[in-house]
Write an enzyme that holds these catalytic residues in place. Structure first.
Site, PDB file in Angstrom:
ATOM      1  N   LEU A  87      11.377  -8.667  40.844  1.00 47.01           N
ATOM      2  CA  LEU A  87      11.454  -7.475  41.307  1.00 47.01           C
ATOM      3  C   LEU A  87      11.991  -7.689  42.862  1.00 47.01           C
ATOM      4  O   LEU A  87      11.597  -7.416  43.640  1.00 47.01           O
ATOM      5  CB  LEU A  87       9.945  -6.955  41.350  1.00 47.01           C
ATOM      6  N   PRO A  88      13.223  -7.795  42.883  1.00 47.76           N
ATOM      7  CA  PRO A  88      14.275  -7.991  43.881  1.00 47.76           C
ATOM      8  C   PRO A  88      14.164  -6.836  44.618  1.00 47.76           C
ATOM      9  O   PRO A  88      14.444  -5.683  44.133  1.00 47.76           O
ATOM     10  CB  PRO A  88      15.403  -8.259  43.642  1.00 47.76           C
ATOM     11  N   HIS A  89      13.949  -6.748  46.069  1.00 51.30           N
ATOM     12  CA  HIS A  89      13.652  -5.583  46.754  1.00 51.30           C
ATOM     13  C   HIS A  89      14.276  -5.605  48.054  1.00 51.30           C
ATOM     14  O   HIS A  89      14.137  -6.804  48.673  1.00 51.30           O
ATOM     15  CB  HIS A  89      12.264  -4.846  46.666  1.00 51.30           C
ATOM     16  N   ALA A  90      14.422  -4.769  48.788  1.00 56.56           N
ATOM     17  CA  ALA A  90      14.869  -4.693  50.187  1.00 56.56           C
ATOM     18  C   ALA A  90      14.678  -3.307  50.800  1.00 56.56           C
ATOM     19  O   ALA A  90      14.681  -2.220  50.258  1.00 56.56           O
ATOM     20  CB  ALA A  90      16.402  -5.106  50.363  1.00 56.56           C
ATOM     21  N   LEU A 125      15.033  -2.829  43.708  1.00 50.29           N
ATOM     22  CA  LEU A 125      14.626  -1.624  44.375  1.00 50.29           C
ATOM     23  C   LEU A 125      15.203  -1.597  45.787  1.00 50.29           C
ATOM     24  O   LEU A 125      14.858  -2.681  46.715  1.00 50.29           O
ATOM     25  CB  LEU A 125      13.136  -1.546  44.329  1.00 50.29           C
TER      26      LEU A 125
END
Length: 176
Positions: A87-90, A125
């Site tokens: 769930l890579p997110h920034a 995301l």
């Protein structure tokens, strides 16, 4: 929510564990930001792919900038949730609502996940830079959805982008 004088459609991400719903824009994820049976030879390539998909959602974003933000977040600790899910997110300056993208990989890649298993499903995301509680709630709700073995199985068995999007629309998100 008002956007340019019109009412923006909303949906919620069900959190059956908490019995609640996290509100998100109806276009959090669209078919154009979903890839099926994608080739990615490495974690870096997977993040680059997600960055391009996410950047396509807003003309103010570039794939390079989004990739840099995702990589910056990964350096703080892996976003590999385990069970083959990442769930890579920034946080990104200049966007007003969360933006999502999903990739189903043809074969798994090493991702430094919490369980040391490779990743074959990834949800990218982006959230507005100023977001606090909504960002955390959205991440927690998505993580809970991906903890459901039936949802993971359906995502792995899906045969195309439209089918993947339908799984999100039918089993993860609901109209509000």
């Amino acid at each position: 929510t008002q956007v340019a004088g019109r009412r923006q459609r909303q949906m919620c991400i069900r959190d059956s564990a908490r019995g609640s719903c996290t509100m998100v824009p109806a276009d959090l994820i669209t078919e154009s930001r979903v890839l099926s049976h994608c080739e990615a030879a490495s974690k870096k390539r997977l993040l680059e792919t997600l960055a391009e998909l996410l950047a396509d959602a807003d003309s103010m974003l570039s794939g390079t900038t989004v990739f840099d933000r995702l990589l910056e977040r990964e350096r703080l600790g892996s976003t590999g949730l385990g069970q083959g899910i990442a769930l890579p997110h920034a946080r990104v300056d200049g966007i007003r609502t969360p933006i999502g993208a999903f990739v189903q990989l043809r074969g798994p890649v090493a991702f430094d996940a919490i369980d040391d298993k490779p990743v074959d499903l990834a949800f990218g995301l982006l959230v507005p830079d100023a977001t606090d509680e909504q960002h955390l709630q959205l991440l927690a709700t998505l993580a809970t959805a991906f903890d459901d073995a039936a949802i993971r199985h359906a995502l792995r068995a899906a045969k195309g982008s439209a089918q993947l999007l339908a799984i999100f629309r039918d089993r993860v998100f609901v109209a509000a």
